[in-house]
Structures are given as C-alpha cells and as structure tokens.
Design an enzyme around this catalytic site. Structure first.
Site, PDB file in Angstrom:
ATOM      1  N   ASP A  51       0.840  -1.204   0.000  1.00  0.00           N
ATOM      2  CA  ASP A  51       0.000   0.000   0.000  1.00  0.00           C
ATOM      3  C   ASP A  51       0.875   1.253   0.000  1.00  0.00           C
ATOM      4  O   ASP A  51       0.365   2.381  -0.067  1.00  0.00           O
ATOM      5  CB  ASP A  51      -1.014  -0.001   1.151  1.00  0.00           C
ATOM      6  CG  ASP A  51      -0.364  -0.077   2.513  1.00  0.00           C
ATOM      7  OD1 ASP A  51       0.887  -0.162   2.587  1.00  0.00           O
ATOM      8  OD2 ASP A  51      -1.098  -0.049   3.519  1.00  0.00           O
ATOM      9  N   SER A  52       2.215   1.066  -0.020  1.00  0.00           N
ATOM     10  CA  SER A  52       3.120   2.187  -0.274  1.00  0.00           C
ATOM     11  C   SER A  52       2.879   2.747  -1.674  1.00  0.00           C
ATOM     12  O   SER A  52       3.378   3.829  -2.000  1.00  0.00           O
ATOM     13  CB  SER A  52       4.584   1.748  -0.111  1.00  0.00           C
ATOM     14  OG  SER A  52       4.829   0.554  -0.829  1.00  0.00           O
ATOM     15  N   ASP A  90      -1.070  -6.029  -0.143  1.00  0.00           N
ATOM     16  CA  ASP A  90      -1.507  -5.398   1.110  1.00  0.00           C
ATOM     17  C   ASP A  90      -3.018  -5.223   1.146  1.00  0.00           C
ATOM     18  O   ASP A  90      -3.609  -4.697   0.191  1.00  0.00           O
ATOM     19  CB  ASP A  90      -0.865  -4.000   1.241  1.00  0.00           C
ATOM     20  CG  ASP A  90       0.356  -4.008   2.125  1.00  0.00           C
ATOM     21  OD1 ASP A  90       0.435  -4.850   3.048  1.00  0.00           O
ATOM     22  OD2 ASP A  90       1.243  -3.165   1.889  1.00  0.00           O
ATOM     23  N   LYS A 120      -1.412  -9.330   2.906  1.00  0.00           N
ATOM     24  CA  LYS A 120      -0.676  -8.895   4.097  1.00  0.00           C
ATOM     25  C   LYS A 120      -1.556  -7.939   4.891  1.00  0.00           C
ATOM     26  O   LYS A 120      -2.280  -7.126   4.304  1.00  0.00           O
ATOM     27  CB  LYS A 120       0.640  -8.210   3.702  1.00  0.00           C
ATOM     28  CG  LYS A 120       1.408  -7.633   4.898  1.00  0.00           C
ATOM     29  CD  LYS A 120       2.856  -7.326   4.573  1.00  0.00           C
ATOM     30  CE  LYS A 120       3.099  -5.992   3.911  1.00  0.00           C
ATOM     31  NZ  LYS A 120       2.644  -4.821   4.684  1.00  0.00           N
ATOM     32  N   GLU A 122      -1.590  -5.443   8.635  1.00  0.00           N
ATOM     33  CA  GLU A 122      -0.794  -4.828   9.707  1.00  0.00           C
ATOM     34  C   GLU A 122      -1.469  -5.047  11.059  1.00  0.00           C
ATOM     35  O   GLU A 122      -2.663  -4.764  11.214  1.00  0.00           O
ATOM     36  CB  GLU A 122      -0.652  -3.327   9.452  1.00  0.00           C
ATOM     37  CG  GLU A 122       0.166  -3.012   8.210  1.00  0.00           C
ATOM     38  CD  GLU A 122       0.359  -1.506   7.990  1.00  0.00           C
ATOM     39  OE1 GLU A 122      -0.023  -0.705   8.871  1.00  0.00           O
ATOM     40  OE2 GLU A 122       0.886  -1.151   6.930  1.00  0.00           O
ATOM     41  N   GLU A 189       9.017  -4.255  10.779  1.00  0.00           N
ATOM     42  CA  GLU A 189       9.439  -2.956  10.228  1.00  0.00           C
ATOM     43  C   GLU A 189       9.979  -2.057  11.326  1.00  0.00           C
ATOM     44  O   GLU A 189       9.324  -1.821  12.354  1.00  0.00           O
ATOM     45  CB  GLU A 189       8.249  -2.281   9.512  1.00  0.00           C
ATOM     46  CG  GLU A 189       8.644  -0.927   8.919  1.00  0.00           C
ATOM     47  CD  GLU A 189       7.676  -0.383   7.877  1.00  0.00           C
ATOM     48  OE1 GLU A 189       6.703  -1.081   7.529  1.00  0.00           O
ATOM     49  OE2 GLU A 189       7.911   0.750   7.423  1.00  0.00           O
TER      50      GLU A 189
HETATM   51  O1  KIV Z   1       3.536  -1.107   1.676  1.00  0.00           O
HETATM   52  C1  KIV Z   1       4.730  -1.459   1.754  1.00  0.00           C
HETATM   53  O2  KIV Z   1       5.555  -1.153   0.886  1.00  0.00           O
HETATM   54  C2  KIV Z   1       5.129  -2.249   2.905  1.00  0.00           C
HETATM   55  C3  KIV Z   1       6.593  -2.541   3.076  1.00  0.00           C
HETATM   56  C4  KIV Z   1       7.290  -1.349   3.561  1.00  0.00           C
HETATM   57  C5  KIV Z   1       6.826  -3.709   3.939  1.00  0.00           C
HETATM   58  O3  KIV Z   1       4.318  -2.639   3.682  1.00  0.00           O
END
Ligand code: KIV
Length: 271
Positions: A51-52, A90, A120, A122, A189
């Site tokens: 989600d980056s 994510d 994934k 969090e 992280e």
């Molecule tokens: O969204 C992302 O890029 C991440 C990584 C930093 C692990 O969750």
C-alpha cells in the site's frame, strides 16, 4: 549455491523451507507490469504489492487513502507480469479492521480479481479474528509488526518502534500469535536489530525485515526507494542501489534539447 534459485514458482512452502535451510528471502515492492517483469526475471523471491503505492504511485502523504479497488488494479498489473515470484498484496486501510466478515470479503476480492497468491495485514492481537477468518478460507496471510504505517496517526511518527520493554514484549507475543493462527510469514518494520533477532529465532515461519537489522530471514525494500526514484526520504536502513531520479531527469533534459534543436528524429528515425 541456493537450493531454491531454480525453483519454478515460489510458494509459501518454499519460503518456509528457505528459512529451515538458512537461505535468505529477497522481497521488493512493485505496483505495475513493467517493473514487476524486471523483478521477476531478475529472480526476486517475493513481490509485495504494497500500500506504499499510495505514496510512491499516487503521491499521498500516507498509505491511508489507497482503496481496495486501487490495490486490486495494481495487483492485476503485477500478476500479468510474474511467472516465478510469490505475489503478496496489502489489505488497504479500512478493508479489514472493522470486522472479520469485511476482512474476508476484502481478501477474497483481492485473490479472485487479481490472481495474487497471498495478502498482508498490519497488526497483531487487534486483528486476530480477521486474520483467522481469512486463513480459514484458504488465503495465506503475511503479518506485519513494528512500524505499521496504517496506524501513523495513532503513533504520530515514523520513528523506530518497540524500543521500550513493554512494546517489545507485546511485539514478541503478537509474532507468536500470528504464527499460531497460521500466518506464513511476518514483516518486521523499523525495530531494534536485537529484538528482530529474538523474534526470528522464536518463530518457525520466516521474518522479513525492513529497518530491522540483518538477522531476519529475509529483507524487503520499497522499489522506488532502492532505485533512487524517490528523493528526500533517507532513513538509515535504506540502501540506494541507483540514482534513477537523476538518470531519468538527465535523459529527459537531453530529449528536450534534441527536440528543440530539431535533432530528434533524424533521418534514420523516420519512415
Ligand atoms: O507497503 C509497503 O511497501 C510495505 C513494506 C514497507 C513492507 O508494507
């Protein structure tokens, strides 16, 4: 020589075997077809459709605004490119924290509509029910502990997490919990290297670190950061392998000059 370099397809089972074999796992983010293809052909083990994308693709300040539809769009582009890597997507903010039914629906949409291999999420105990329900539907889940960017407004900073004993203890318990309920791996992280070493040794599932030292079972970086496309973000853990921002800018400047000077296209570049 790695036993798994020639693996035709990386699965969650291969990652577990890599940990058992003490072979490090290399993971990077990707959000589009062209770069995902390069990563896959280069032999990356895991591609995270992170989600980056909210930051590096869409220009938002945080990861919060990106939607489930947008994550699915990025994941579809990556899936079309990849033949070998495991693709993890994510679950975006708001798509799994509410209740476990909503979490399962979000994960199912990602799997069905994109063709990715895992999701994934969090958090630890707070999202236990959601993670359990997703896993019970046969969808592999990667956990994510330590600095969790979707909670930025709760913590107020992107600084190193779990430096204090109490938060470190909670993180260790959460990591064991995520393993117990069936997560296949966990991202750690921005936590102290000594803590991530301890967590890594306490788990059978692989840990993938970002800013968590060298003792995790694998490493992940945001692709645009390690290629030097992003600027002004210089945490200690980030190794920049290229300065692509400068290289791209120089190429664009040359192109503009060539067009303005009527040097492009030349006789060999026309029909
Ligand atoms: O969204 C992302 O890029 C991440 C990584 C930093 C692990 O969750």
């Amino acid at each position: 020589m790695s036993t798994f370099v020639n693996a035709k397809r990386i699965t969650t089972h291969v990652l577990r075997a890599m940990k058992e074999n003490k072979e490090k796992i290399a993971m990077l983010t990707a959000y589009d077809y062209s770069l995902a293809k390069i990563l896959d052909l280069s032999g990356i083990d895991v591609i995270l459709v992170g989600d980056s994308a909210s930051n590096v693709m869409a220009g938002h300040q945080t990861t919060l605004p990106i939607t489930l539809d947008q994550m699915i769009y990025h994941a579809q582009s990556v899936v079309r490119a990849v033949e070998r890597a495991l693709i993890v997507v994510d679950l975006p903010f708001g798509s799994y924290q509410g209740d476990s039914k909503n979490a399962l629906e979000s994960a199912i949409r990602i799997m069905k509509e994109s063709g990715a291999h895992a999701v994934k999420a969090e958090g630890g105990r707070e999202i236990k029910e959601s993670v359990e329900r997703i896993i019970s539907a046969g969808i592999p889940v990667m956990g994510h502990l330590g600095l969790t960017p979707q909670s930025i407004y709760k913590y107020g900073t992107y600084s190193v997490r779990a430096k204090e004993q109490e938060e470190a203890e909670k993180l260790k318990e959460d990591a064991l919990l995520l393993e117990d309920i069936g997560c296949f791996a966990v991202v750690l992280e921005k936590i102290p290297a000594s803590l991530s070493k301890e967590v890594t040794e306490s788990l059978l599932i692989p840990t993938i670190g970002i800013g968590a030292g060298g003792q995790t079972d694998g490493q992940v970086l945001v692709l645009h950061d390690m290629l030097g496309i992003t600027k002004g973000f210089n945490p200690r853990f980030l190794r920049r392998y290229l300065d692509l921002s400068t290289d791209i800018s120089n190429a664009v400047i040359r192109y503009i000059e060539d067009v303005r000077a009527c040097d492009f296209p030349n006789e060999n570049e026309q029909y």
